[in-house]
Write a protein that holds these residues in place. Structure first.
Motif, short mmCIF file in Angstrom:
data_model
loop_
_atom_site.label_atom_id
_atom_site.label_comp_id
_atom_site.label_asym_id
_atom_site.label_seq_id
_atom_site.Cartn_x
_atom_site.Cartn_y
_atom_site.Cartn_z
N LEU A 43 -2.01 3.30 4.14
CA LEU A 43 -1.45 3.66 5.44
C LEU A 43 -0.98 5.11 5.45
O LEU A 43 -1.18 5.83 6.44
N LEU A 44 -0.38 5.55 4.37
CA LEU A 44 0.05 6.95 4.26
C LEU A 44 -1.16 7.87 4.37
O LEU A 44 -1.14 8.86 5.11
N TYR A 45 -2.21 7.56 3.67
CA TYR A 45 -3.43 8.36 3.70
C TYR A 45 -4.03 8.38 5.11
O TYR A 45 -4.47 9.42 5.59
N ALA A 46 -4.03 7.22 5.77
CA ALA A 46 -4.66 7.11 7.09
C ALA A 46 -3.97 7.98 8.14
O ALA A 46 -4.62 8.46 9.06
N VAL A 47 -2.65 8.19 8.00
CA VAL A 47 -1.92 8.95 9.02
C VAL A 47 -1.33 10.25 8.46
O VAL A 47 -0.47 10.86 9.11
N PHE A 48 -1.79 10.68 7.31
CA PHE A 48 -1.18 11.82 6.62
C PHE A 48 -1.06 13.05 7.51
O PHE A 48 -0.02 13.71 7.53
N ASP A 49 -2.10 13.35 8.26
CA ASP A 49 -2.07 14.55 9.10
C ASP A 49 -1.11 14.43 10.28
O ASP A 49 -0.73 15.42 10.88
N GLU A 50 -0.70 13.22 10.61
CA GLU A 50 0.24 12.98 11.72
C GLU A 50 1.70 12.94 11.25
O GLU A 50 2.60 12.93 12.08
N LEU A 51 1.93 12.88 9.94
CA LEU A 51 3.30 12.80 9.42
C LEU A 51 4.13 13.97 9.92
O LEU A 51 3.71 15.12 9.84
N GLY A 52 5.31 13.66 10.42
CA GLY A 52 6.19 14.69 10.92
C GLY A 52 5.94 15.05 12.37
O GLY A 52 6.78 15.66 13.01
N LYS A 53 4.80 14.68 12.91
CA LYS A 53 4.48 14.99 14.31
C LYS A 53 4.90 13.85 15.23
O LYS A 53 5.19 14.08 16.40
N GLN A 54 4.88 12.63 14.72
CA GLN A 54 5.32 11.47 15.49
C GLN A 54 5.96 10.48 14.53
O GLN A 54 5.54 10.36 13.38
N PRO A 55 6.99 9.75 15.00
CA PRO A 55 7.72 8.86 14.09
C PRO A 55 7.00 7.55 13.77
O PRO A 55 7.18 7.01 12.69
N LEU A 56 6.18 7.05 14.69
CA LEU A 56 5.48 5.79 14.47
C LEU A 56 3.98 5.98 14.58
O LEU A 56 3.50 6.83 15.33
N HIS A 57 3.26 5.16 13.85
CA HIS A 57 1.81 5.22 13.81
C HIS A 57 1.26 3.83 14.09
O HIS A 57 1.94 2.82 13.84
N THR A 58 0.04 3.75 14.56
CA THR A 58 -0.58 2.46 14.89
C THR A 58 -1.98 2.40 14.32
O THR A 58 -2.76 3.34 14.50
N LEU A 59 -2.27 1.30 13.63
CA LEU A 59 -3.63 1.04 13.14
C LEU A 59 -3.99 -0.40 13.46
O LEU A 59 -3.14 -1.29 13.46
N SER A 60 -5.26 -0.62 13.68
CA SER A 60 -5.76 -1.95 13.96
C SER A 60 -5.67 -2.84 12.72
O SER A 60 -6.12 -2.44 11.64
N VAL A 61 -5.12 -4.03 12.89
CA VAL A 61 -5.04 -5.00 11.79
C VAL A 61 -6.45 -5.31 11.29
O VAL A 61 -6.69 -5.39 10.08
#
Length: 177
Positions: free
Chosen positions: A18-36
C-alpha cells in the motif's frame, strides 16, 4: 525505529504494498483509496494470501501496531510515536469495494527521505515467505543505496532487529538456510 504490535508477515507485505502504491501521493493527501479487488489480484498473482476478510484482518492488526522513531533535526534529537496505519472499508461492499487508508502524518517525511527509508521492490517482497524473510529483506534493501552498500552486524544485533528469540538462529549458518 522500532515497531511493536500483533502484525504478521502478510500484514508487513500489505503495508509495504500500500505504501508503494501511493508513495507519490504521500504528504499531498491524508487518505488514499485502492480497490479491494485490485489489492487481492496482486497478492493472488504473486502467490500470497488473498481474500477480503484476510485483507481487513491485516488492516486491523496494522492499526493496532505502533511505531516509534528518532532522528536528528539540526542539533536536536526528535522522538515520535504513532499507530502504523489507519483504514476503513464499507462493510456491505468489502469484496467489491475500496479500502481507504492512511499513514501517520508525522512518519511521512521519514518515509519520503531516501537516506532513512528504502523503497523496496514490492513484487519481489510479496513473493518472499518465512517468518523473518520480509523483515530481513527490508533491512538489507536499506543498505543497497548507501555509499559502501555494506551491512555489518553481529548475530545478536541481527536477532534483535528481526525480533528473533534468543534460542533461535544461533549461527550464521541458520540464517543462510
Amino acid at each position: 525505529m522500532s515497531v511493536e504490535g500483533p502484525y504478521c508477515e502478510r500484514d508487513r507485505k500489505l503495508w509495504v504494498f500500500l505504501l508503494y502504491a501511493v508513495f507519490d501521493e504521500l504528504g499531498k493527501q491524508p487518505l488514499h483509496t485502492l480497490s479491494v479487488r485490485e489489492i487481492n489480484a496482486v497478492f493472488r498473482e504473486l502467490g500470497g494470501e488473498h481474500g477480503t476478510s484476510g485483507l481487513w484482518e491485516s488492516a486491523k492488526r496494522l492499526a493496532k501496531t505502533t511505531i516509534e522513531w528518532e532522528y536528528n533535526l539540526g542539533d536536536e534529537r526528535v522522538q515520535g510515536v504513532a499507530s502504523l496505519f489507519s483504514s476503513e472499508v464499507h462493510k456491505s461492499a468489502r469484496a467489491q469495494g475500496n479500502l481507504r487508508f492512511g499513514f501517520p502524518p508525522l512518519l511521512i517525511p521519514i518515509l519520503k527521505e531516501p537516506t532513512r527509508f528504502a523503497r523496496p521492490r514490492v513484487h519481489f517482497l510479496l513473493k518472499l515467505s518465512g517468518k523473518y524473510a520480509v523483515t530481513l529483506y527490508e533491512v538489507l534493501e536499506g543498505f543497497v543505496n548507501r555509499r559502501d552498500g555494506q551491512c555489518r552486524v553481529s548475530i545478536d544485533e541481527l536477532r534483535t532487529s528481526l525480533k528473533v528469540p534468543a534460542d533461535s538462529y544461533a549461527t550464521w549458518k541458520n540464517f543462510r538456510k
